[in-house]
Design a protein around this motif. Structure first.
Motif, PDB file in Angstrom:
ATOM      1  N   SER A   1      -9.929  -3.821  -5.193  1.00 52.40           N
ATOM      2  CA  SER A   1     -10.096  -2.481  -4.629  1.00 52.40           C
ATOM      3  C   SER A   1      -9.033  -2.198  -3.573  1.00 52.40           C
ATOM      4  O   SER A   1      -8.545  -1.069  -3.456  1.00 52.40           O
ATOM      5  N   TYR A   2      -8.657  -3.214  -2.803  1.00 53.50           N
ATOM      6  CA  TYR A   2      -7.623  -3.057  -1.783  1.00 53.50           C
ATOM      7  C   TYR A   2      -6.285  -2.665  -2.405  1.00 53.50           C
ATOM      8  O   TYR A   2      -5.526  -1.877  -1.825  1.00 53.50           O
ATOM      9  N   LEU A   3      -6.003  -3.177  -3.591  1.00 54.45           N
ATOM     10  CA  LEU A   3      -4.754  -2.858  -4.274  1.00 54.45           C
ATOM     11  C   LEU A   3      -4.802  -1.513  -4.983  1.00 54.45           C
ATOM     12  O   LEU A   3      -3.774  -1.041  -5.462  1.00 54.45           O
ATOM     13  N   GLY A   4      -5.987  -0.901  -5.074  1.00 53.95           N
ATOM     14  CA  GLY A   4      -6.103   0.371  -5.771  1.00 53.95           C
ATOM     15  C   GLY A   4      -6.231   0.230  -7.267  1.00 53.95           C
ATOM     16  O   GLY A   4      -6.041   1.213  -8.000  1.00 53.95           O
ATOM     17  N   LEU A   5      -6.566  -0.960  -7.759  1.00 56.25           N
ATOM     18  CA  LEU A   5      -6.724  -1.191  -9.195  1.00 56.25           C
ATOM     19  C   LEU A   5      -8.157  -0.984  -9.669  1.00 56.25           C
ATOM     20  O   LEU A   5      -8.411  -1.067 -10.866  1.00 56.25           O
ATOM     21  N   ALA A   6      -9.084  -0.740  -8.762  1.00 58.45           N
ATOM     22  CA  ALA A   6     -10.474  -0.499  -9.135  1.00 58.45           C
ATOM     23  C   ALA A   6     -10.637   0.949  -9.580  1.00 58.45           C
ATOM     24  O   ALA A   6     -10.055   1.866  -8.982  1.00 58.45           O
TER      25      ALA A   6
ATOM     26  N   VAL B   1     -13.760  -0.332   8.617  1.00 64.60           N
ATOM     27  CA  VAL B   1     -12.568  -0.739   9.367  1.00 64.60           C
ATOM     28  C   VAL B   1     -12.581  -2.249   9.535  1.00 64.60           C
ATOM     29  O   VAL B   1     -13.628  -2.856   9.759  1.00 64.60           O
ATOM     30  N   ARG B   2     -11.405  -2.829   9.376  1.00 57.56           N
ATOM     31  CA  ARG B   2     -11.271  -4.281   9.510  1.00 57.56           C
ATOM     32  C   ARG B   2     -10.185  -4.596  10.528  1.00 57.56           C
ATOM     33  O   ARG B   2      -9.167  -3.904  10.583  1.00 57.56           O
ATOM     34  N   PRO B   3     -10.389  -5.618  11.342  1.00 57.52           N
ATOM     35  CA  PRO B   3      -9.373  -5.955  12.345  1.00 57.52           C
ATOM     36  C   PRO B   3      -8.041  -6.299  11.703  1.00 57.52           C
ATOM     37  O   PRO B   3      -7.977  -6.931  10.644  1.00 57.52           O
ATOM     38  N   LEU B   4      -6.988  -5.862  12.342  1.00 55.64           N
ATOM     39  CA  LEU B   4      -5.645  -6.132  11.855  1.00 55.64           C
ATOM     40  C   LEU B   4      -5.243  -7.558  12.202  1.00 55.64           C
ATOM     41  O   LEU B   4      -5.410  -8.001  13.342  1.00 55.64           O
ATOM     42  N   ARG B   5      -4.721  -8.266  11.208  1.00 56.46           N
ATOM     43  CA  ARG B   5      -4.218  -9.619  11.416  1.00 56.46           C
ATOM     44  C   ARG B   5      -2.713  -9.600  11.220  1.00 56.46           C
ATOM     45  O   ARG B   5      -2.212  -9.432  10.101  1.00 56.46           O
ATOM     46  N   LEU B   6      -1.997  -9.779  12.287  1.00 51.84           N
ATOM     47  CA  LEU B   6      -0.542  -9.791  12.190  1.00 51.84           C
ATOM     48  C   LEU B   6      -0.076 -11.104  11.566  1.00 51.84           C
ATOM     49  O   LEU B   6      -0.632 -12.167  11.849  1.00 51.84           O
ATOM     50  N   PRO B   7       0.948 -11.060  10.711  1.00 58.49           N
ATOM     51  CA  PRO B   7       1.379 -12.273  10.025  1.00 58.49           C
ATOM     52  C   PRO B   7       2.128 -13.223  10.947  1.00 58.49           C
ATOM     53  O   PRO B   7       2.612 -12.837  12.020  1.00 58.49           O
TER      54      PRO B   7
ATOM     55  N   THR C   1      -8.720 -15.697  -6.447  1.00 59.10           N
ATOM     56  CA  THR C   1      -9.394 -16.983  -6.616  1.00 59.10           C
ATOM     57  C   THR C   1      -8.410 -18.135  -6.442  1.00 59.10           C
ATOM     58  O   THR C   1      -8.704 -19.144  -5.781  1.00 59.10           O
ATOM     59  N   VAL C   2      -7.219 -18.005  -7.023  1.00 59.03           N
ATOM     60  CA  VAL C   2      -6.210 -19.057  -6.907  1.00 59.03           C
ATOM     61  C   VAL C   2      -5.787 -19.249  -5.451  1.00 59.03           C
ATOM     62  O   VAL C   2      -5.725 -20.381  -4.946  1.00 59.03           O
ATOM     63  N   MET C   3      -5.505 -18.149  -4.760  1.00 58.22           N
ATOM     64  CA  MET C   3      -5.045 -18.254  -3.377  1.00 58.22           C
ATOM     65  C   MET C   3      -6.175 -18.668  -2.442  1.00 58.22           C
ATOM     66  O   MET C   3      -5.931 -19.310  -1.415  1.00 58.22           O
ATOM     67  N   ARG C   4      -7.406 -18.323  -2.779  1.00 59.01           N
ATOM     68  CA  ARG C   4      -8.548 -18.689  -1.923  1.00 59.01           C
ATOM     69  C   ARG C   4      -8.888 -20.167  -2.066  1.00 59.01           C
ATOM     70  O   ARG C   4      -9.171 -20.847  -1.078  1.00 59.01           O
ATOM     71  N   ARG C   5      -8.837 -20.676  -3.277  1.00 56.82           N
ATOM     72  CA  ARG C   5      -9.173 -22.082  -3.514  1.00 56.82           C
ATOM     73  C   ARG C   5      -7.993 -23.015  -3.272  1.00 56.82           C
ATOM     74  O   ARG C   5      -8.177 -24.237  -3.231  1.00 56.82           O
ATOM     75  N   ARG C   6      -6.790 -22.436  -3.179  1.00 48.45           N
ATOM     76  CA  ARG C   6      -5.576 -23.237  -2.994  1.00 48.45           C
ATOM     77  C   ARG C   6      -5.385 -24.211  -4.147  1.00 48.45           C
ATOM     78  O   ARG C   6      -4.995 -25.369  -3.968  1.00 48.45           O
TER      79      ARG C   6
ATOM     80  N   ARG D   1      -9.430 -13.228   4.130  1.00 47.21           N
ATOM     81  CA  ARG D   1      -9.789 -11.953   4.757  1.00 47.21           C
ATOM     82  C   ARG D   1     -10.454 -11.002   3.781  1.00 47.21           C
ATOM     83  O   ARG D   1     -10.989  -9.967   4.192  1.00 47.21           O
ATOM     84  N   PHE D   2     -10.435 -11.309   2.487  1.00 43.43           N
ATOM     85  CA  PHE D   2     -11.153 -10.540   1.477  1.00 43.43           C
ATOM     86  C   PHE D   2     -12.394 -11.316   1.060  1.00 43.43           C
ATOM     87  O   PHE D   2     -12.286 -12.467   0.626  1.00 43.43           O
ATOM     88  N   PRO D   3     -13.584 -10.726   1.153  1.00 42.25           N
ATOM     89  CA  PRO D   3     -14.801 -11.475   0.812  1.00 42.25           C
ATOM     90  C   PRO D   3     -14.834 -11.952  -0.640  1.00 42.25           C
ATOM     91  O   PRO D   3     -15.238 -13.078  -0.921  1.00 42.25           O
TER      92      PRO D   3
END
Length: 490
Positions: free
Chosen positions: A311-316, A123-129, A390-395, A302-304
């Motif tokens: 895996s979160y997207l269900g593509l794994a 379980v991970r804490p919910l982050r509201l946008p 990677t793109v969104m994490r590194r900006r 929020r994704f390590p």
């Protein structure tokens, strides 16, 4: 010793919410029911914290039940409490384990409250946008819903036209010129009365001179064939079918008008949520895919790792391992956002034609692994998801590189793909699931023996005789074109 208060809330759409409060040992503190209002939720907060040490924060667990989760999440996060939004599948699995033969609102609430105790890492804490992210999320969902609705109306229009005109000219995309024709003359009798000159003028104007007399002749031929086929048969209601087609055309026009408004607002919200347009720098993610990716990933931190986002997207792929056996090639889990997964799979088909590294992955799946086109695209989409993280994490924007890591221009990338990573036509034909257009010869009819012929064959089988060892006075059997077996004595 840290004191905990676990609050499980089974959300109701048209009924009150059922609440169970547990302590850190899983013992029940209280049970309540509440409404999505400040007064009712404040009472739940007070009774849940009764007897707890000062500074205790509630851990509220809810499911994404329609729109009912948002008011509860906003209230408790604004008060500084931790909210977990868990998947319904995970909650259902734990409920079946805890209470196999019973299900109630109270059992569901108690199960949700126990999830942080049973699976603390799951379980991970919910982050509201924020404001920009929330606006983008709503516009993306509205555009997706309207696009699907428009597609359904297009399918319905084609089905109705195929019914009223069996030799329908609508074999490809449904264009504006076709809609203009159907809005006026969906009845084939009215279409024939309009004549080629008037029909050609409407088609030319609606298509901005891209179509004309040839398309008009196709419509007239289909209408003439329908009239010749149906004549005046009472089972074919030309007028009523034409009225239904006209209704579908008007609904489609209204939906497309609303879609254009939401698409413009989505573009404005995307510029605020992703100022650098990093999501659109990825190959294959353009006007639609970029905002979808930006709203799904949100804060990439929020994704390590990229694997967690995949895996979160269900593509794994699913895992199946036991003993010394580890089965490969399992289907993907499809456990995440359907919208983002579909956007990445569509983007993968374009990305493999622009990025040599992704083209190599597609080539390997098709040529060396024996995968079909769709399975290969899913593998490319999974890799694209990792690169998106990677793109969104590194900006930093995405850079297209060769397979050795050397940056290349778009023209050079297409040249490399054409020379090294293009799937041969023969391989693609073998992987294709559609039937070939050429007809194949059927199997030879099976010989059915009756009467004396069956007895002679049975006796020959018992003796072990081969066909050429049988006596010459035995009858031979021939097959007539109609498939009837007859004897031909020598």
């Amino acid at each position: 010793m840290t004191q905990r208060r676990l609050v499980g809330i089974d959300l109701g759409i048209a009924s009150a919410h059922t609440v169970r409060v547990l302590d850190e040992g899983g013992r029940q503190v209280c049970r309540r029911r509440c409404e999505p209002s400040v007064e009712s939720l404040t009472v739940i907060e007070q009774v849940a914290l009764a007897g707890a040490v000062a500074g205790t924060r509630l851990e509220v667990v809810i499911e994404p039940t329609g729109p009912a989760w948002l008011p509860v999440a906003v209230f408790f996060t604004a008060r500084g409490h931790t909210v977990f939004r868990v998947s319904s599948a995970r909650a259902a699995d734990l409920r079946r384990f805890l209470s196999r033969h019973a299900k109630s609102n109270g059992i569901d609430a108690d199960t949700l409250a126990r999830l942080p105790l049973v699976d603390p890492d799951g379980v991970r804490p919910l982050r509201l946008p924020g404001a920009e992210q929330a606006a983008l999320d709503r516009r993306v969902r509205a555009c997706d819903r309207l696009t699907q609705t428009a597609s359904e109306h297009k399918v319905r229009i084609k089905d109705l036209v195929r019914q009223v005109m069996p030799m329908t000219p609508l074999t490809g995309e449904l264009g504006k010129a076709d809609l203009a024709v159907l809005a006026r003359w969906a009845d084939p009798r009215a279409l024939l009365k309009a004549g080629p000159a008037r029909l050609t003028a409407v088609i030319t104007t609606a298509s901005h001179h891209h179509q004309g007399a040839d398309r008009a002749q196709q419509w007239l031929a289909a209408a003439r064939a329908a009239v010749d086929l149906y004549r005046d048969h009472p089972a074919v209601a030309f007028t009523d079918l034409a009225a239904e087609v006209a209704t579908e055309v008007r609904l489609l026009a209204a939906i497309e008008a609303e879609l254009a408004v939401h698409a413009a607002a989505r573009e404005d919200a995307y510029r605020w949520a992703d100022p650098g347009q990093l999501a659109r720098s990825l190959p294959g993610l353009a006007t639609v895919g970029g905002p979808v990716l930006a709203t799904v990933i949100g804060d990439a931190a929020r994704f390590p790792t990229g694997a967690h986002f995949k895996s979160y997207l269900g593509l794994a792929p699913r895992a199946s391992e036991t003993g010394n056996t580890d089965r490969k090639g399992q289907p993907m889990s499809k456990a995440g956002s359907r919208l983002a997964r579909a956007a990445l799979v569509r983007a993968a088909d374009h990305a493999r034609k622009q990025d040599p590294q992704l083209a190599r992955i597609y080539y390997t799946q098709m040529v060396e692994r024996g995968s079909g086109h769709l399975k290969a695209l899913c593998v490319v989409a999974a890799r694209l998801a990792e690169r998106a993280w990677t793109v969104m994490r590194r900006r930093m924007p995405y850079v297209i590189c060769d397979t050795d890591g050397t940056p290349v221009t778009p023209t050079e990338a297409k040249t490399v793909i054409a020379e090294q990573w293009t799937v041969p036509t023969s391989v693609r034909a073998r992987r294709r699931s559609t039937k070939p257009t050429t007809t194949k010869a059927g199997k030879a009819p099976q010989r059915v023996l009756t009467g004396h012929a069956r007895s002679d064959a049975r006796n020959a089988d018992k003796r072990g005789d081969l066909p050429h060892q049988r006596s010459s006075n035995q009858p031979t059997y021939t097959v007539k074109p109609a498939g009837i077996l007859t004897t031909d004595p020598r």
